[in-house]
Enzyme design. Structure first.
Site, PDB file in Angstrom:
ATOM      1  N   ALA B 293       4.929  -1.180 -12.638  1.00 14.31           N
ATOM      2  CA  ALA B 293       3.627  -1.208 -11.800  1.00 14.31           C
ATOM      3  C   ALA B 293       3.492  -2.483 -11.551  1.00 14.31           C
ATOM      4  CB  ALA B 293       2.465  -0.673 -12.782  1.00 14.31           C
ATOM      5  N   TYR B 427      -5.644  -7.433 -10.333  1.00 17.01           N
ATOM      6  CA  TYR B 427      -5.414  -6.046 -11.231  1.00 17.01           C
ATOM      7  C   TYR B 427      -3.944  -6.295 -11.892  1.00 17.01           C
ATOM      8  CZ  TYR B 427      -4.272  -3.417  -6.843  1.00 17.01           C
ATOM      9  OH  TYR B 427      -4.015  -2.895  -5.744  1.00 17.01           O
ATOM     10  N   GLU B 428      -3.863  -5.239 -12.436  1.00 16.85           N
ATOM     11  CA  GLU B 428      -2.508  -5.113 -13.313  1.00 16.85           C
ATOM     12  C   GLU B 428      -2.071  -6.344 -14.078  1.00 16.85           C
ATOM     13  OE1 GLU B 428      -1.525  -1.817 -12.769  1.00 16.85           O
ATOM     14  OE2 GLU B 428      -0.205  -2.402 -14.502  1.00 16.85           O
ATOM     15  N   GLY B 429      -3.169  -6.990 -14.783  1.00 15.90           N
ATOM     16  CA  GLY B 429      -3.063  -8.457 -15.326  1.00 15.90           C
ATOM     17  C   GLY B 429      -3.116  -9.379 -14.254  1.00 15.90           C
ATOM     18  N   GLN B 434      -0.155 -13.538 -15.739  1.00 17.82           N
ATOM     19  CA  GLN B 434       1.357 -13.113 -15.573  1.00 17.82           C
ATOM     20  C   GLN B 434       2.188 -14.273 -15.869  1.00 17.82           C
ATOM     21  OE1 GLN B 434       2.656 -10.108 -14.383  1.00 17.82           O
ATOM     22  NE2 GLN B 434       0.542  -9.268 -14.318  1.00 17.82           N
TER      23      GLN B 434
END
Lengths: 569, 569
Positions: B293, B427-429, B434
């Site tokens: 993802a 989003y997604e971290g 990251q």
């Protein structure tokens, strides 16, 4: 929470960073003293924080609208703008003999920053009128001055600037709007203008448009352009708004931000206008005004940066996610190193941009009697405009990031700052144009004004070595690298300079930031919050100048080596 | 003009920059050959360019809406998404035994980039379903797999991921959604989830929610969380959508961008769910999926960067302002050095980000059988996610700047790219998370995976000296500076590393960019458009790594020295 005007920071910069006492001592500002300035900043701060800031979100949600040919403004704007005018803020730069406050530009710059931080959309309205008053003071006939300036200052009438056309943006000289002599001393203006900020409203008795147009005998290009006053309602014999002029708002733009500021497409269809300045000298008149206007736009970036920083700080203190690495029970995400890094970056660059803008204001104020300071002001203007507006947007984007997912939700308001700030790097001359002005026109003196600033920085840094040896050395070295970079730029052809203009401008601002942060640290003896912020800036942000200057010196060769076809591949 | 999928650039990168032939040679992809991949890229490119891209503007203007509890999607989205499913693209990564295409992730990454570039809002829908299929393949019971996967691949049903709650964003372990055992093997799920992408729609027969929740005996934190399949309609005995489940969309968020993608607040009120994976092992299941993802989000940045670059190029060629400094009659603003500089920057970084993403895809594909490549893939994922999404936004903002005043007008579409891209850094971290993953978990091997990449770069750069001595030397030196920087990072405490995580990640990406640009130049013998772009990148953009690495090594000291009160001053 909403925005609070950072009055104490202006006061600190005026007292410690820029030579504002010289402005107070100068003959041009006999009537202004330090206590008055303090009172003025506090008064403006209250207006910005208490009256204007609460309207910012509403202006975004309920944009100005065109209804039956008239612009309906956002909720509360009319009343707040009434208070701005009543407070004398529209006329703060105007000469006392014209009914103005006659304040130094430095003080007006701080006030303009507060208004922009509180609500950028709203603040554009008095800023436009300020600019118009300045143009009229310098170039209009006595009759026009006497008729228009008092009403502009009182807020009864408002002012706009009409330069841009669909085919004439950065290249103003390409404009096609026509002016014909009516034979009675007036002119008939016809054409379309776009991007007209606050081109109309539903609260002022008149809207006064300053319009650039070309007379039949005007040569092509910028030298054939004249400036005209074209009011929405023609003043009658008593100077009251009379007959409707042949001009109208065709439409409003749907923009990324500043929704509360109506951006109009204007159509002039033989509208009656009066010449301002001499025929064919319209660009000269505009340039007078554009200096201050550019500084005014620069502090829009600073204002939004301040507002975005305040909002992000408040959120980061409240929002708890995971344990505090510092072991503080219930502490917010501000304790996470990366979040605090972002907030420190925001705070450090807001200060840098603010100090540059106020330094520019001081130079322009002193420049009224001192040609050296005038040259310095002219040199600093494109930096104050471009750097500060880039910072406004960058800081606002960091603010979005600090808010995480909530930053992407419009209700939070963080994204609005980024959307609003984005225009400031574009209008009043794109930041690319500003940078070209800096390395072009502003280096025509062989770099004298710029080198004088570097001399000042190096002298200060040398003295500062006794207190903060490492920081002082870093700033001195940066100034020296910048000096070499500037010498290298001067040796380049104009188009080679243009290729490096944007990185050069930013490098100059970075070094100025090092200077002002060092000064702030020294002012508290090298220990305290400003010294800690200076350490952060000098360690982490100042080093950016090296790569920027290396890039600035490269010339255009490798850029032009890439053909349009290469880039489309 | 609308977006055209850059199929030839993927092909070039697969052939010349990343080791895609090794993927084709590996046992895991016996059924896939080079010709098939070319045909697949072309087919996906047509769908993206001809069917999806024309819907992008409409999705922004007519956002998804909640009407009587059901999400009404933007015009044309349902039909286009039908074609996406028909083409097999939802199932392109799924195993053939489950009805999927079984493509390498590398190829899927290119396809996902095209879809994102064509219309980010729309592309999120199949991306979410892709992720759900992957989670089910790895962790669901055979019964769930057989029931759900074919319907998800066919597009009859769609999938969502439910992680975030108002108090649990980056800190997923703080979630409060509850699961109770019903005693019949099913569970009752209750709680509120926010930021649920494509949480509902008006075209699929069912919407399948994968929901993280805590069982009564689940410990606090991430170790007490389980994963559940909670469909909108409970499947009946024949596997058809039956009774309505106790869940609903409470509201849609009003966002800065991706207006065509419905972001839902979901409420579960004792909704029936089925366990996926083991009890209390929900986070492990989520992590399986989050790798792909994150790469999928990374290429969203690349896709938008490509689209923004294409648009800005077209505008800069058409828009005439002033004379061409190159003396080309009627040439657009692309001939102005500063504008061409911006366009070259956009093109160069779009290539960099794309090459990093595809290199990450190759490593993950090879990593199915090769642990060293698996570690490389894991190392590259946070870089591919964070750098590419930052670039997506930066390039889109440069695109706005190239458009000048028109860039600020929404009708132009340049601003939409910037608004849409902005979420991808969050989003997604978030990109901060990251970077912390990179310098934390991904350096747990003592930097082995990272150093292996640097070895590869230096080996290549040494060989390249024969052809392009200066460029090769610059890249070699950059890799060596990065090696020293990484060694310095490894010597720091974890929280000191976190303070430098964001600049370190970007520095790593900058050096990777130097490598891939150099490779591109060498592939054409050091002469040609890619060599000219490499020169631009290596001269102007690569040097940024020095200041970034200097910053990365500083630790957290000067950051934490600034207290919250210092920053509020």
């Amino acid at each position: 929470m909403t925005y609070r005007a950072p009055v104490s920071d202006y006061q600190f910069i005026l007292d410690q960073i820029v030579d504002f006492s010289a402005v107070l001592d100068s003959a041009a500002f006999d009537e202004v003293d330090a206590d008055t300035v303090t009172a003025i900043l506090e008064e403006a701060g209250k207006l910005a924080s208490d009256v204007i800031a609460p309207l910012d979100r509403g202006g975004d949600l309920a944009p100005a609208k065109l209804v039956d040919g008239v612009v309906k403004t956002s909720p509360g704007f009319a009343e707040a703008l009434g208070q701005v005018a009543e407070g004398g803020w529209v006329g703060m730069l105007a000469q006392p003999e014209n009914g103005g406050m006659g304040l130094p530009l430095t003080v007006a710059t701080a006030v303009n920053e507060m208004m922009s931080g509180a609500c950028l959309s709203l603040s554009l309205q008095p800023l436009m009128t300020q600019g118009q008053i300045e143009a009229l003071e310098h170039h209009a006939s006595d009759g026009i001055k006497e008729l228009y300036i008092p009403k502009l200052i009182s807020g009864e009438w408002t002012g706009t600037m009409n330069l841009t056309e669909p085919g004439a943006g950065s290249d103003v000289g390409a404009l096609r709007t026509r002016a014909e002599r009516n034979g009675d001393g007036t002119y008939a203006i016809s054409g379309q203008k776009i991007f007209i900020t606050w081109g109309d409203n539903d609260f002022s008795d008149n809207v006064c448009h300053l319009v650039l147009a070309r007379l039949p005998d005007g040569v092509p290009g910028t030298k054939g352009i004249s400036l005209f006053m074209v009011p929405k309602f023609l003043p009658d014999a008593e100077g009251n708004p009379g007959q409707r002029n042949s001009l109208k708002v065709v439409s409003l733009e749907h923009k990324l931000g500043i929704h509360g500021s109506p951006t109009c497409v204007m159509e002039y269809d033989g509208a009656t206008g009066w010449l301002v300045g001499e025929e064919h000298e319209g660009m000269k008149c505009m340039f007078t005004m554009m200096n201050n206007a550019r500084l005014g736009v620069g502090v829009q970036g600073v204002g939004v940066a301040e507002a975005a920083t305040q909002k992000a700080l408040a959120y980061a203190e409240d929002r708890v996610q995971g344990k505090s690495p510092l072991g503080r029970d219930g502490a917010g995400i501000i304790d996470h190193a990366d979040v605090r890094r972002m907030l420190a970056h925001m705070r450090a660059d807001t200060f840098t941009a603010r100090a540059i803008a106020l330094a520019c204001g001081v130079a322009l104020d002193l420049g009224r009697t001192d040609p050296e300071q005038q040259a310095r002001g002219a040199f600093l203007i494109p930096i104050a405009k471009a750097f500060s507006t880039d910072i406004g947007h960058e800081v606002a984007q960091l603010g979005v990031q600090v808010h995480g997912g909530m930053g992407y939700i419009e209700e939070t308001g963080a994204a609005q700052y980024a959307r609003d700030a984005r225009i400031t790097s574009i209008y009043e001359g794109t930041n690319g144009i500003q940078a070209m002005d800096l390395v072009g026109r502003k280096l025509m003196d062989g770099g004298e004004a710029g080198f004088a600033i570097l001399d000042e920085i190096e002298t200060f840094a040398e003295a500062a070595r006794a207190t903060l040896p490492n920081r002082a050395k870093a700033v001195w070295n940066a100034a020296e690298t910048l000096r070499e970079g500037m010498e290298a730029m001067l040796a380049l052809s104009m188009n080679d300079r243009f290729a490096g203009a944007v990185p050069f401008l930013r490098a100059f601002a970075r070094v100025l930031g090092g200077y002002y942060h060092l000064k702030a640290a020294i002012s508290e003896g090298g220990e305290g919050p400003r010294s800690r912020l200076a350490a952060f800036y000098i360690n982490r942000m100042l080093p950016e100048h090296t790569a920027l200057l290396a890039q600035a010196r490269l010339g255009a060769g490798d850029i032009y080596a890439l053909s349009p076809e290469d880039l489309s591949a």
